[in-house]
Design a protein around this motif. Structure first.
Motif, mmCIF file in Angstrom:
data_model
loop_
_atom_site.group_PDB
_atom_site.id
_atom_site.type_symbol
_atom_site.label_atom_id
_atom_site.label_comp_id
_atom_site.label_asym_id
_atom_site.label_seq_id
_atom_site.Cartn_x
_atom_site.Cartn_y
_atom_site.Cartn_z
ATOM 1 N N CYS A 313 0.839 -1.198 0.000
ATOM 2 C CA CYS A 313 0.000 0.000 0.000
ATOM 3 C C CYS A 313 0.882 1.258 0.000
ATOM 4 N N GLY A 314 1.832 1.291 0.903
ATOM 5 C CA GLY A 314 2.693 2.473 1.013
ATOM 6 C C GLY A 314 3.590 2.661 -0.191
ATOM 7 N N ARG A 315 4.137 1.563 -0.690
ATOM 8 C CA ARG A 315 5.072 1.678 -1.807
ATOM 9 C C ARG A 315 4.362 2.171 -3.070
ATOM 10 N N VAL A 316 3.154 1.685 -3.294
ATOM 11 C CA VAL A 316 2.428 2.095 -4.499
ATOM 12 C C VAL A 316 2.080 3.590 -4.429
ATOM 13 N N ILE A 317 1.591 4.027 -3.282
ATOM 14 C CA ILE A 317 1.242 5.448 -3.142
ATOM 15 C C ILE A 317 2.494 6.316 -3.280
ATOM 16 N N LEU A 318 3.562 5.900 -2.608
ATOM 17 C CA LEU A 318 4.814 6.669 -2.654
ATOM 18 C C LEU A 318 5.332 6.798 -4.088
ATOM 19 N N PHE A 400 14.533 -1.948 -7.525
ATOM 20 C CA PHE A 400 13.261 -1.961 -6.785
ATOM 21 C C PHE A 400 13.216 -3.219 -5.914
ATOM 22 N N PRO A 401 13.870 -3.189 -4.773
ATOM 23 C CA PRO A 401 13.904 -4.390 -3.946
ATOM 24 C C PRO A 401 12.526 -4.695 -3.357
ATOM 25 N N LEU A 402 12.017 -5.890 -3.651
ATOM 26 C CA LEU A 402 10.717 -6.272 -3.088
ATOM 27 C C LEU A 402 10.849 -6.604 -1.613
ATOM 28 N N ALA A 403 11.942 -7.267 -1.262
ATOM 29 C CA ALA A 403 12.192 -7.556 0.148
ATOM 30 C C ALA A 403 12.933 -6.360 0.740
ATOM 31 N N TRP A 404 12.353 -5.744 1.722
ATOM 32 C CA TRP A 404 12.883 -4.509 2.277
ATOM 33 C C TRP A 404 13.114 -4.768 3.756
ATOM 34 N N PRO A 405 14.304 -4.500 4.264
ATOM 35 C CA PRO A 405 14.552 -4.880 5.663
ATOM 36 C C PRO A 405 13.864 -3.982 6.685
ATOM 37 N N MET A 406 13.314 -2.848 6.234
ATOM 38 C CA MET A 406 12.692 -1.935 7.195
ATOM 39 C C MET A 406 11.223 -2.328 7.445
ATOM 40 N N GLN A 407 10.766 -2.092 8.677
ATOM 41 C CA GLN A 407 9.345 -2.344 8.978
ATOM 42 C C GLN A 407 8.654 -1.040 9.380
ATOM 43 N N THR A 408 9.062 0.018 8.723
ATOM 44 C CA THR A 408 8.600 1.349 9.095
ATOM 45 C C THR A 408 7.399 1.835 8.274
ATOM 46 N N MET A 409 7.233 1.299 7.083
ATOM 47 C CA MET A 409 6.212 1.808 6.165
ATOM 48 C C MET A 409 4.783 1.808 6.730
ATOM 49 N N PRO A 410 4.395 0.837 7.544
ATOM 50 C CA PRO A 410 2.987 0.825 7.983
ATOM 51 C C PRO A 410 2.516 2.139 8.591
ATOM 52 N N PHE A 411 3.415 2.857 9.269
ATOM 53 C CA PHE A 411 2.942 4.044 9.987
ATOM 54 C C PHE A 411 3.086 5.318 9.155
ATOM 55 N N ASN A 412 3.708 5.212 7.994
ATOM 56 C CA ASN A 412 3.548 6.270 6.989
ATOM 57 C C ASN A 412 2.196 6.108 6.322
ATOM 58 N N VAL A 413 1.783 4.856 6.135
ATOM 59 C CA VAL A 413 0.468 4.593 5.550
ATOM 60 C C VAL A 413 -0.634 5.108 6.470
ATOM 61 N N THR A 414 -0.501 4.838 7.774
ATOM 62 C CA THR A 414 -1.584 5.200 8.703
ATOM 63 C C THR A 414 -1.435 6.605 9.278
ATOM 64 N N GLY A 415 -0.225 7.161 9.232
ATOM 65 C CA GLY A 415 -0.001 8.508 9.759
ATOM 66 C C GLY A 415 0.248 8.577 11.256
ATOM 67 N N ASN A 416 0.349 7.434 11.927
ATOM 68 C CA ASN A 416 0.556 7.447 13.388
ATOM 69 C C ASN A 416 1.981 7.867 13.754
ATOM 70 N N PRO A 417 2.149 8.465 14.940
ATOM 71 C CA PRO A 417 3.511 8.763 15.394
ATOM 72 C C PRO A 417 4.258 7.461 15.691
ATOM 73 N N ALA A 418 5.502 7.390 15.248
ATOM 74 C CA ALA A 418 6.306 6.184 15.451
ATOM 75 C C ALA A 418 7.745 6.602 15.703
ATOM 76 N N MET A 419 8.305 6.058 16.768
ATOM 77 C CA MET A 419 9.665 6.452 17.171
ATOM 78 C C MET A 419 10.574 5.233 17.188
ATOM 79 N N SER A 420 11.736 5.356 16.564
ATOM 80 C CA SER A 420 12.749 4.300 16.634
ATOM 81 C C SER A 420 13.659 4.583 17.821
ATOM 82 N N ILE A 421 13.944 3.525 18.584
ATOM 83 C CA ILE A 421 14.759 3.683 19.793
ATOM 84 C C ILE A 421 15.762 2.523 19.849
#
Lengths: 472, 72
Positions: A313-318, A400-421
């Motif tokens: 979802c996020g990749r297509v919109i981006l 265009f790597p289909l396998a992406w090691p990051m798990q951050t995209m979901p909260f760009n899709v939803t717009g929620n605040p997300a902090m990496s620590i």
């Protein structure tokens, strides 16, 4: 104060500035000295604004001496990712296409940080247009990871992550469209918060994807991040996405702890994911256990949609939005882009109108899942930031790597605040990390959970070894 | 449709969309972009779910603020 200045928090520096034991000029000279000494091996900076910094510092010292106090950022050095417009200072987007662009006006964030009395040290490396690299075919070299310069610092706010981790500054601004604040924060072992969509104005920041772009800080500690975000948050009537609502004091409940909180762990996102490093998974389990020991109830979230749906979802919109932004240049001078940037953004041309609408329909469903279901059950959610420690900087890159090691995209899709620590280190000495995700405009709770974890674990007290960087 | 037919169809669609979009891909980049195109098709398939016609896309549009072109 006898501690090395780079180890003092923004709040501690502020105490020194106000009791006369420090001056902004002294702090700024220290930062500039570290930049001169360490940045040639890290390439965190595209432009160092040393003269401007010393002028800002002198002004801050005069104002504080005269009794004018602009708040916690007054006299504090910071940096800006080089996609933030700065009046009279080039803003390159790390690209040949904008190598000599000098904006006439400041971005809103630059303006707000100046009004808060901050000291601008310079403009920081990024992946080209916040989407390419790490690339070696651009006008400026890619930033490197301070923990091991053979590895990348993550991106796209790569210079921001590297500079903060190496103690060149306590805080820097980045931007995050699919993880570009949280990724470098994760790989460099610092805090990175992508705030709620609409909390911080994006005006004057070069866009990658209008509905997914977020501005936020990368900082050494949770409190440093809260102070920086406080300075830049708030309504901007000219940014169509900016929310007209009051900004709370992010530090008001910073030390309230997590006792009694309910925390959901999005284990299904990564439990069976290809490429999840066992040490990353174990570190998240240990972090969950730490939060339990502090009095929180932590349990696995049930019923989440597959991570791949959030990612698709996020990749297509981006891609669709990024292509629309760069369409003219991609048609007329595609070879002026770096290879990776061009090959990635070009794919937006192949997304149909129906695909984009289906992605936006899925986006609403996923946002409802996170906010109307999960965040009704839990105060915050936990998820990995990255499934692995930082890869080597010369690791082969696919267009265009289909396998992406990051798990951050979901909260760009939803717009929620997300902090990496940071949550520990790999056997190879590279940082590991997780995300803390909150409800819309509830950054205060995200900071509160992060502060409790940080205080209990003290990962933030570890620093990369300057000698290793200097010797490179 | 056989695998060969599917591959040929995919390649044909890629070339047609490249032309329709008015793009001139550098020859040495075509294969990488085509690989991305194939991957993108898998992603767009992932966007489809059973939905009613009433399932609206994301986006909040507030009439009095959606167009902002000048400072207040």
């Amino acid at each position: 104060m006898t501690e090395p200045l780079e180890t003092l928090s923004i709040a501690d520096l502020g105490t020194g500035l106000r009791n006369g034991s420090l001056t902004s000029a002294k702090i700024t000279e220290h930062c500039l000295s570290r930049i001169a000494e360490l940045d040639p091996a890290l390439n965190a900076f595209i432009t160092v604004t040393g003269d401007r910094a010393m002028q800002d510092a002198a002004k801050a010292d005069r104002e504080l001496a005269d009794g004018t106090d602009r708040g916690p950022m007054h006299g504090i050095p910071y940096g800006l990712k080089d996609i933030y417009d700065t009046a009279g200072i080039r803003t390159t987007c790390h690209s040949k296409l904008r190598e000599d662009v000098i904006p006439a006006t400041d971005s809103v964030c630059a303006e707000k940080l100046a009004q808060a009395g901050g000291v601008l040290l310079g403009k920081l490396s990024t992946h080209e247009f916040a989407f390419g690299g790490p690339s070696f075919d651009l006008p400026f070299p890619p930033a490197r990871n301070p923990w091991n310069r053979d590895h990348g610092p993550g991106g796209s706010s790569s210079g921001s992550g590297a500079a903060v981790a190496m103690g060149m500054m306590r805080t820097a601004m980045g931007s995050d469209t699919g993880g570009s604040i949280r990724g470098p924060a994760a790989y460099c072992g610092v805090i990175g918060i992508k705030p709620t969509y609409g909390l911080v104005s994006r005006r004057g920041v070069f866009p990658l994807s209008y509905t997914m772009d977020h501005c936020g800080p990368l900082s050494k500690t949770v409190e440093d991040a809260a102070i920086t975000l406080q300075a830049v948050a708030g309504y901007d009537a000219i940014d169509p996405a900016c929310a007209d609502m009051p900004v709370p004091d992010f530090r008001a409940s910073l030390n309230a702890g997590v006792k009694g909180m309910k925390i959901g762990l999005l284990r299904s996102f990564y439990a069976d994911a290809e490429g999840m490093a066992p040490e990353s998974s174990a570190a998240i389990d240990a972090a969950a256990e730490t939060l339990r020991s502090l009095g929180a109830e932590v349990e696995d979230v049930q019923g989440a949609s597959p991570f791949t749906q959030y990612n698709s979802c996020g990749r297509v919109i981006l891609l669709a939005e990024a292509y629309a932004i760069h369409e003219e240049d991609l048609k007329t001078r595609p070879l002026d882009f770096g290879q990776l940037t061009m090959e990635r953004i070009m794919l937006g041309a192949y997304i149909s109108a129906a695909d984009l609408v289906q992605a936006q329909r899925l986006r609403r469903e996923l946002s409802q899942e996170v906010n109307s279901i999960f965040l009704k059950q839990y105060d915050v959610l936990l998820a990995p930031s990255s499934m692995t420690p930082a890869p080597r900087i010369d690791a082969p890159q696919k267009g265009f790597p289909l396998a992406w090691p990051m798990q951050t995209m979901p909260f760009n899709v939803t717009g929620n605040p997300a902090m990496s620590i940071p949550i520990g280190f790999s056997d190879s000495g590279l940082p590991l990390s997780m995300q803390i995700v909150g409800g819309y405009f509830d950054e205060a709770t995200v900071f509160r959970v992060g502060q409790a974890y940080e205080a209990a674990t003290q990962w933030h007290l570890k620093w990369p070894e300057p000698a290793l960087v200097e010797a490179a | 449709m056989s695998t060969d037919d599917r591959t040929a169809s995919m390649r044909h669609a890629f070339e047609a969309m490249t032309a329709l979009n008015g793009l001139t891909l550098p020859p040495e980049r075509v294969e990488t972009i085509y690989e991305g195109f194939v991957g993108l098709q898998a992603m767009t398939a992932d966007l489809r779910r059973p939905r009613t016609a009433a399932a609206e896309p994301a986006g909040i549009f507030v009439p009095d603020t959606i167009i902002r072109s000048a400072a207040p």
